[in-house]
Each structure stands twice: as structure tokens, then as C-alpha cells.
Design a protein around this motif. Structure first.
Motif, PDB file in Angstrom:
ATOM      1  N   ARG A 158       0.805  -1.230   0.000  1.00 14.96           N
ATOM      2  CA  ARG A 158       0.000   0.000   0.000  1.00 14.96           C
ATOM      3  C   ARG A 158       0.834   1.273   0.000  1.00 14.96           C
ATOM      4  N   LEU A 159       1.829   1.365   0.845  1.00 18.00           N
ATOM      5  CA  LEU A 159       2.609   2.597   0.939  1.00 18.00           C
ATOM      6  C   LEU A 159       3.366   2.911  -0.352  1.00 18.00           C
ATOM      7  N   PRO A 160       4.046   1.934  -1.003  1.00 23.29           N
ATOM      8  CA  PRO A 160       4.674   2.257  -2.294  1.00 23.29           C
ATOM      9  C   PRO A 160       3.673   2.766  -3.327  1.00 23.29           C
ATOM     10  N   ARG A 161       2.487   2.184  -3.343  1.00 21.25           N
ATOM     11  CA  ARG A 161       1.464   2.616  -4.299  1.00 21.25           C
ATOM     12  C   ARG A 161       1.014   4.053  -4.009  1.00 21.25           C
ATOM     13  N   ILE A 162       0.818   4.362  -2.748  1.00 21.76           N
ATOM     14  CA  ILE A 162       0.393   5.711  -2.372  1.00 21.76           C
ATOM     15  C   ILE A 162       1.490   6.725  -2.677  1.00 21.76           C
ATOM     16  N   LEU A 163       2.736   6.381  -2.361  1.00 23.40           N
ATOM     17  CA  LEU A 163       3.851   7.292  -2.656  1.00 23.40           C
ATOM     18  C   LEU A 163       3.991   7.516  -4.160  1.00 23.40           C
ATOM     19  N   ALA A 164       3.773   6.454  -4.941  1.00 22.09           N
ATOM     20  CA  ALA A 164       3.814   6.601  -6.402  1.00 22.09           C
ATOM     21  C   ALA A 164       2.714   7.535  -6.888  1.00 22.09           C
ATOM     22  N   ALA A 165       1.514   7.413  -6.308  1.00 21.74           N
ATOM     23  CA  ALA A 165       0.415   8.309  -6.683  1.00 21.74           C
ATOM     24  C   ALA A 165       0.754   9.754  -6.345  1.00 21.74           C
ATOM     25  N   ILE A 166       1.387   9.968  -5.190  1.00 22.84           N
ATOM     26  CA  ILE A 166       1.795  11.328  -4.813  1.00 22.84           C
ATOM     27  C   ILE A 166       2.791  11.891  -5.816  1.00 22.84           C
ATOM     28  N   LEU A 167       3.815  11.102  -6.140  1.00 22.30           N
ATOM     29  CA  LEU A 167       4.848  11.562  -7.071  1.00 22.30           C
ATOM     30  C   LEU A 167       4.281  11.832  -8.457  1.00 22.30           C
ATOM     31  N   ILE A 168       3.468  10.905  -8.952  1.00 21.70           N
ATOM     32  CA  ILE A 168       2.930  11.038 -10.312  1.00 21.70           C
ATOM     33  C   ILE A 168       1.943  12.201 -10.383  1.00 21.70           C
ATOM     34  N   LEU A 178       1.054  29.151  -7.376  1.00 24.38           N
ATOM     35  CA  LEU A 178       0.310  28.183  -8.174  1.00 24.38           C
ATOM     36  C   LEU A 178       1.041  26.850  -8.322  1.00 24.38           C
ATOM     37  N   VAL A 179       2.341  26.886  -8.543  1.00 24.87           N
ATOM     38  CA  VAL A 179       3.092  25.646  -8.783  1.00 24.87           C
ATOM     39  C   VAL A 179       3.080  24.724  -7.558  1.00 24.87           C
ATOM     40  N   PRO A 180       3.460  25.205  -6.354  1.00 29.09           N
ATOM     41  CA  PRO A 180       3.383  24.295  -5.199  1.00 29.09           C
ATOM     42  C   PRO A 180       1.959  23.869  -4.865  1.00 29.09           C
ATOM     43  N   ALA A 181       0.981  24.769  -5.082  1.00 27.91           N
ATOM     44  CA  ALA A 181      -0.412  24.382  -4.843  1.00 27.91           C
ATOM     45  C   ALA A 181      -0.829  23.265  -5.796  1.00 27.91           C
ATOM     46  N   SER A 182      -0.420  23.367  -7.051  1.00 20.29           N
ATOM     47  CA  SER A 182      -0.722  22.326  -8.039  1.00 20.29           C
ATOM     48  C   SER A 182      -0.118  20.989  -7.637  1.00 20.29           C
ATOM     49  N   ALA A 183       1.107  21.032  -7.102  1.00 17.69           N
ATOM     50  CA  ALA A 183       1.770  19.793  -6.675  1.00 17.69           C
ATOM     51  C   ALA A 183       0.971  19.098  -5.576  1.00 17.69           C
ATOM     52  N   LEU A 184       0.533  19.850  -4.585  1.00 19.05           N
ATOM     53  CA  LEU A 184      -0.225  19.260  -3.477  1.00 19.05           C
ATOM     54  C   LEU A 184      -1.590  18.754  -3.937  1.00 19.05           C
ATOM     55  N   ILE A 185      -2.282  19.546  -4.744  1.00 18.86           N
ATOM     56  CA  ILE A 185      -3.610  19.145  -5.216  1.00 18.86           C
ATOM     57  C   ILE A 185      -3.500  17.936  -6.143  1.00 18.86           C
ATOM     58  N   GLY A 186      -2.485  17.919  -7.001  1.00 17.93           N
ATOM     59  CA  GLY A 186      -2.286  16.778  -7.888  1.00 17.93           C
ATOM     60  C   GLY A 186      -2.017  15.498  -7.127  1.00 17.93           C
ATOM     61  N   ALA A 187      -1.218  15.585  -6.057  1.00 18.00           N
ATOM     62  CA  ALA A 187      -0.934  14.402  -5.230  1.00 18.00           C
ATOM     63  C   ALA A 187      -2.207  13.885  -4.570  1.00 18.00           C
ATOM     64  N   ILE A 188      -2.985  14.794  -3.971  1.00 16.82           N
ATOM     65  CA  ILE A 188      -4.243  14.393  -3.315  1.00 16.82           C
ATOM     66  C   ILE A 188      -5.195  13.777  -4.335  1.00 16.82           C
ATOM     67  N   TYR A 189      -5.307  14.434  -5.476  1.00 18.48           N
ATOM     68  CA  TYR A 189      -6.245  13.986  -6.514  1.00 18.48           C
ATOM     69  C   TYR A 189      -5.935  12.569  -6.974  1.00 18.48           C
ATOM     70  N   LEU A 190      -4.663  12.285  -7.250  1.00 19.42           N
ATOM     71  CA  LEU A 190      -4.349  10.970  -7.810  1.00 19.42           C
ATOM     72  C   LEU A 190      -4.476   9.866  -6.765  1.00 19.42           C
ATOM     73  N   ILE A 191      -4.211  10.169  -5.498  1.00 16.99           N
ATOM     74  CA  ILE A 191      -4.454   9.167  -4.456  1.00 16.99           C
ATOM     75  C   ILE A 191      -5.934   8.807  -4.414  1.00 16.99           C
ATOM     76  N   VAL A 192      -6.796   9.833  -4.433  1.00 12.52           N
ATOM     77  CA  VAL A 192      -8.240   9.601  -4.369  1.00 12.52           C
ATOM     78  C   VAL A 192      -8.714   8.825  -5.594  1.00 12.52           C
ATOM     79  N   VAL A 193      -8.246   9.201  -6.775  1.00 12.26           N
ATOM     80  CA  VAL A 193      -8.666   8.511  -8.005  1.00 12.26           C
ATOM     81  C   VAL A 193      -8.181   7.066  -7.999  1.00 12.26           C
TER      82      VAL A 193
END
Length: 347
Positions: free
Chosen positions: A74-84, A294-309
Motif C-alpha cells: 500500500r505505501l509504495p502505491r500511495i507514494l507513487a500516486a503522490i509523485l505522479i 500556483l506551482v506548489p499548490a498544483s503539486a499538493l492538489i495533484g498528489a491528493i487527486y491521484l491518491i483519491v482517483v
């Protein structure tokens, strides 16, 4: 009067990053509980307390099971979602600023098409997974080099020529991918290629995550550091040059960083579309067009979004839906909404 009107906006921005960071941590914690073997937050907290501080009583079998579930699956998958998610969102934000266009994404210069071809080529001609990943990364960069090379062959509007070069490069590698799929073994190789192109995190492991994660994090940090230049580039080349900015050099550096991050997402998870297009818009609605925020906000929102998806992809049905399909199903209606807004202009 002006200071009074700006104060609530500044307070809102100051609160945004702590809120997004907390939301990311809560999303990670909740995602750790999800799976075919469901866990409670108390189980996870008890495991970490036992593992770190030797607190509480836990049977060796239960400890071993939880360690395998959390650290190997689970943790590798979640970390990958955050990075991607963060990488694609940051790359998309950078491209939209550089090309002064809200409708471009990291795939603009052909990196995703080239990386997909490289992965398919590797799956047909080798069984070594590391070789497949190297070819994925290499052809992603080659596609962008072709786009830039075509743009440099002609004189004129640099941005327009880069876009045209990207169209040509994407078409080339999409055609080559079709050739590879045509000659692939229809019983073994073709299903593997098709599944890979639909995207997913099920094959992520610790070694791949570490190898791809370090340059991805470096790329995100560097784009954040250069976000002031993105503000200048978003005003147009002439305005940026008048500020003493080396436009071509900065643009090529940012294209390199965005390409690096985007190609590595394909190495980790195959084709994950729409993230780099829609997340910058979500972030822009929250914080405005200043790329320093905008750039750091996008990074955080993108990480949250892909984990949820990803959670949706693996939990909604009895079988896991490829992540690329889920991001497309969510991204297409959102894109239709923002397209209407884009017609009114973009700041």
C-alpha cells in the motif's frame, strides 16, 4: 483601502498550504486502510507505535502481515500516486505558463507518446523490466528532442513552432506504437502493452519508486524555484526579454524539467492522462495566476487527486479499473466545463 482588500486574500493563501498539507496526510492515512484486507486507523497507529517505540502487545504474525501490507503493497502505491500526481500537475502548470495557453498539458511536445512507444518496444523485444523502463524514459526524451529540433529548423514564432513540432512528434510515435502493436504477439505481448497503456500502479515497487522518485522530486523543487520566470514567460516573450530574462534558455530548462517528470510517470505507471491539464485549473481557481503560489499548490492538489482517483479505481468494483481510464472519465467532463471558461479569456 487597497491593503484592507488584499488582507483577506493573503490570509486565505497563507492558510491554503497548511490545509492542503493536512488534507494530503489525511488522504494518505485513509488510503492505507483500504484494500481487500481492510484495516482500521487504530490498527495502523498501533502497528507504527509497536514498530517504532515497541509500545503495546502485537502478535508476531499480525506484525508481519501488517508490515507486508503497509510497506510492500500500500505505501509504495500511495507514494507513487503522490509523485505522479504532483509531477504531472507541476509539468502541466509549467507548460500552460510557458505556452500562454490554458489548454495544453505535459503531452504537448510528444513525451507521453514517445514514452509509450518505448515501453511497447521494450515489451516486444525484451523480457527485462529494467530495460523496458529505460526505453520508456529514453524515447520520451527523444520525442521532445524531435519537437524542439523541428522548431529550431525554422524561423518564426517559437511557441507556435514548438507546438507544431509536438504535433509532428506525437503523430510519429503514435504511428510507430501502432506498428509495434500490430507485430506484437496477440496472446501475450499485445495484452501486456494494452494494459500498460491504460495506466496503473499495481506494478510499482520500492526500487522503481526510489529510482524515479529522486529526479521527480528534484524536478518539482526546481520548477518551484524557477516559478518567478514562469510569471515572466506567461506575459509573452517580448515582455520577458524586456525584463532581462534569457527566454530561450529558461524555456528549454523548464521543458527539460517537465519532460523529465512526465517521462518518469510513464516509467512508473504507464499512461496517466488529464492530470496535467485539469489540476492546474483547479489550483488557479483557488490561488490565482501567480506561479510562485500556483506551482506548489498544483503539486499538493495533484498528489491528493491521484491518491483519491487510485482509491476509486481499486475499490469501486470487484476488479481494479486501470488508473488511466478513471482519470480520463473524470477529466473529460471537467475539461468540457473549463473549455467554456477558457473562451472568455485566461489570466
Amino acid at each position: 483601502m487597497n491593503n484592507l482588500s488584499e488582507s483577506p486574500r493573503s490570509m486565505k493563501r497563507n492558510l491554503l498550504f497548511p490545509v492542503l498539507s493536512l488534507l494530503l496526510l489525511l488522504t494518505v492515512a485513509f488510503s492505507l486502510t483500504l484494500g481487500k484486507y481492510p484495516l482500521g486507523l487504530t490498527d495502523i497507529a498501533g502497528f507504527f507505535l509497536h514498530k517504532i517505540f515497541s509500545a503495546g502487545n502485537m502478535e508476531p504474525e499480525q506484525s508481519s502481515l501488517l508490515e507486508s501490507l503497509l510497506f510492500e503493497i500500500r505505501l509504495p502505491r500511495i507514494l507513487a500516486a503522490i509523485l505522479i500526481g504532483a509531477s504531472l500537475a507541476v509539468a502541466g502548470t509549467a507548460f500552460q505558463a510557458m505556452f500562454v495557453n490554458p489548454l495544453v498539458s505535459p503531452s504537448l511536445l510528444g513525451v507521453l507518446a514517445g514514452a509509450s512507444f518505448g515501453a511497447a518496444l521494450g515489451m516486444v523485444f525484451t523480457k527485462n523490466w529494467i530495460t523496458v523502463q529505460i526505453l520508456t524514459f529514453a524515447f520520451g526524451f527523444l520525442a521532445v528532442l524531435i519537437s524542439v529540433g523541428i522548431a529550431r529548423m525554422h524561423k518564426g514564432n517559437t511557441i507556435l513552432l514548438l507546438v507544431l513540432g509536438g504535433v509532428i512528434s506525437s503523430a510519429l510515435f503514435t504511428s510507430l506504437l501502432s506498428v509495434i502493436k500490430y507485430v506484437a504477439d496477440p496472446y501475450n505481448q499485445l495484452p501486456a502493452i494494452t494494459q500498460w497503456l491504460m495506466g496503473g500502479l499495481s506494478l510499482v515497487d520500492g526500487k522503481s519508486l526510489l529510482a524515479a522518485g529522486i529526479p521527480q522530486v528534484a524536478g518539482i523543487v526546481l520548477v518551484i524555484l524557477f516559478s518567478g520566470y514562469l510569471n515572466a514567460l506567461s506575459m509573452g516573450d517580448e515582455e520577458a526579454r524586456s525584463l532581462g530574462i534569457p527566454v530561450e534558455g529558461i524555456r528549454m530548462l523548464l521543458i527539460f524539467l517537465a519532460t523529465l517528470m512526465s517521462a518518469l510517470t510513464v516509467v512508473l505507471a504507464g499512461m496517466i492522462g488529464w492530470v496535467g491539464l485539469i489540476i492546474p485549473h483547479v489550483a488557479r481557481m483557488l490561488v490565482g495566476p501567480d506561479n510562485k503560489i500556483l506551482v506548489p499548490a498544483s503539486a499538493l492538489i495533484g498528489a491528493i487527486y491521484l491518491i483519491v482517483v487510485d482509491d476509486i479505481s481499486r475499490m469501486v468494483f470487484t476488479m481494479e479499473i486501470p488508473l488511466g481510464i478513471t482519470t480520463s472519465l473524470i477529466g473529460i467532463p471537467f475539461f468540457a466545463i473549463i473549455l467554456r471558461k477558457a473562451k472568455k479569456g485566461w489570466n
